[in-house]
Design an enzyme around this catalytic site. Structure first.
Site, PDB file in Angstrom:
ATOM      1  CG  HIS A 191      37.539 -62.005  50.840  1.00 19.80           C
ATOM      2  ND1 HIS A 191      36.410 -62.492  51.477  1.00 19.80           N
ATOM      3  CD2 HIS A 191      37.618 -62.687  49.671  1.00 19.80           C
ATOM      4  CE1 HIS A 191      35.847 -63.420  50.728  1.00 19.80           C
ATOM      5  NE2 HIS A 191      36.553 -63.558  49.628  1.00 19.80           N
TER       6      HIS A 191
ATOM      7  CB  CYS B 114      44.301 -65.641  52.067  1.00 16.76           C
ATOM      8  SG  CYS B 114      45.514 -66.482  51.029  1.00 16.76           S
TER       9      CYS B 114
ATOM     10  CD  GLU C 268      42.689 -59.743  47.565  1.00 14.44           C
ATOM     11  OE1 GLU C 268      43.835 -59.514  47.129  1.00 14.44           O
ATOM     12  OE2 GLU C 268      42.008 -60.739  47.208  1.00 14.44           O
TER      13      GLU C 268
ATOM     14  CB  THR D 188      45.327 -62.368  45.669  1.00 16.06           C
ATOM     15  OG1 THR D 188      44.051 -62.633  46.270  1.00 16.06           O
ATOM     16  CG2 THR D 188      46.205 -61.598  46.641  1.00 16.06           C
TER      17      THR D 188
ATOM     18  CB  SER E 240      35.789 -69.968  47.526  1.00 17.41           C
ATOM     19  OG  SER E 240      35.068 -69.395  46.451  1.00 17.41           O
TER      20      SER E 240
END
Length: 345
Positions: free
Chosen positions: A83, A105, A135, A173, A276
């Site tokens: 995140h 990511c 995130e 995202t 995930s």
């Protein structure tokens, strides 16, 4: 969407794509490789990804999940989750004499870079996302003086900017595509000169999984989303299924959480999983459904996915030696971190 003839009145529509995205796959493999290469323990700041099964599996292999950097003893390795984290967290790790592996990511990193760039050009940045999500915290930390959070269309009325001609939106995202664009439209009504990021912030995997659920939602009276309750993209799939026309949609971590009463009057069950979620959990759900007469499985294919990400570059170094050197440089102690302000992460 390509159908096989069902041999009974009950069937399963199985979404494709589903499950692991490239960023999650990279992060999980990174933890496994670090444990293999350096031995346990490897500390991970926050859950590496938002999935209960994945976290429990990695814990059994020697990963230790912590909420704050200061919980990691000096001279150890700490990995940052998929995140992403704010720059202050990297500073905390350095002060604590920790070697770091950044498993953020790459698509989240892209948003971080956009935030830094627009802040450098003195834009007001409107970050569309959910308050408290890791995130969002990480992205906001890149430019806290320039970023304000917009948590859905209802937040738009309270947004104020310094210069309406210099305002840009970015997004978490893992959001719902439709809800995000609803928020963007409301922001554009208020700030007609609002500019968009150079590329779509919502990740390809999030969009593809939502598209597959939209395709199945009108036909499936029940949609089962495999995913954890702290997974933003998994929760969004439940919402998308209901909006697409499914009578019921539920989020479960494991097959045994499915309530058999959900199947009353249901001929078609849709099944998907968050980005995930390992495929083994989906297979268990399919087996559970097959045992109750839903043995015919039809694929609902929304997109092809072939994206992969290389592993973090830190896995090519001797991080144990680096951690030991950091401790030696600081006189064998990371005690100064304990009193440091760790609230920025």
């Amino acid at each position: 969407m390509g159908r096989m003839t069902a041999s009974s009145g009950r069937r399963v529509l199985l979404a494709a794509p589903r499950g692991y995205c490239a960023g999650v796959d990279r992060a999980v493999i990174a933890v496994e490789k670090a444990l293999e290469q350096y031995g346990a323990p490897v500390y991970v700041r926050h859950e590496i990804v938002h999935n209960k099964y994945v976290v429990q599996t990695l814990e059994k292999k020697g990963a230790i999940f912590v909420e704050q950097t200061e919980e990691v003893p000096p001279g150890n390795i700490v990995m940052f989750s998929a995140h992403g984290v704010a720059p202050v967290v990297h500073d905390e790790a350095e002060r604590g004499s920790l070697a770091t592996i950044d498993a953020t990511c790459p698509l989240v990193t892209k948003v971080h870079k956009e935030a830094v760039r627009f802040a450098g050009e003195d834009y007001d940045i409107l970050l569309i996302g959910h308050e408290g999500h890791e995130e969002v915290i990480g992205t906001s930390g890149e430019a806290p003086d320039h970023i304000q959070l917009v948590d859905g269309p209802g937040d738009v009325a309270k947004v104020e900017v310094r210069d309406p001609s210099k305002v840009v939106w970015l997004s978490q995202t893992t959001l719902s595509v439709d809800e995000t664009m609803e928020t963007v439209d409301a922001l554009k009504d208020k700030f007609p000169q609002l500019i968009s990021p150079p590329s779509d912030d919502i990740c390809y995997a999030t969009q593809n999984r939502q598209l597959a659920v939209k395709q199945m939602g009108a036909e499936a009276e029940l949609v089962i989303v495999v995913g954890s309750r702290n997974s933003s993209n998994s929760k969004r799939l439940v919402e998308v299924a209901k909006l697409a026309g499914s009578r019921q949609a539920y989020l479960v971590d494991f097959a045994h959480e499915i309530d058999e009463t959900w199947l009353d009057g249901v001929s078609t069950v849709g099944v998907t999983s968050g980005a995930s979620v390992p495929e083994v959990l989906v297979e268990e759900v399919l087996e559970w459904l097959a045992g109750r007469g839903y043995a015919d499985v039809e694929l609902v294919k929304a997109a092809e996915e072939s994206i992969t990400f290389s592993l973090p570059k830190e896995l090519r170094r001797d991080l144990r030696a680096e951690a030991a050197a950091l401790v030696a440089q600081r006189g064998g102690s990371g005690a100064d971190l304990a009193g440091a302000d760790a609230t920025g992460a």
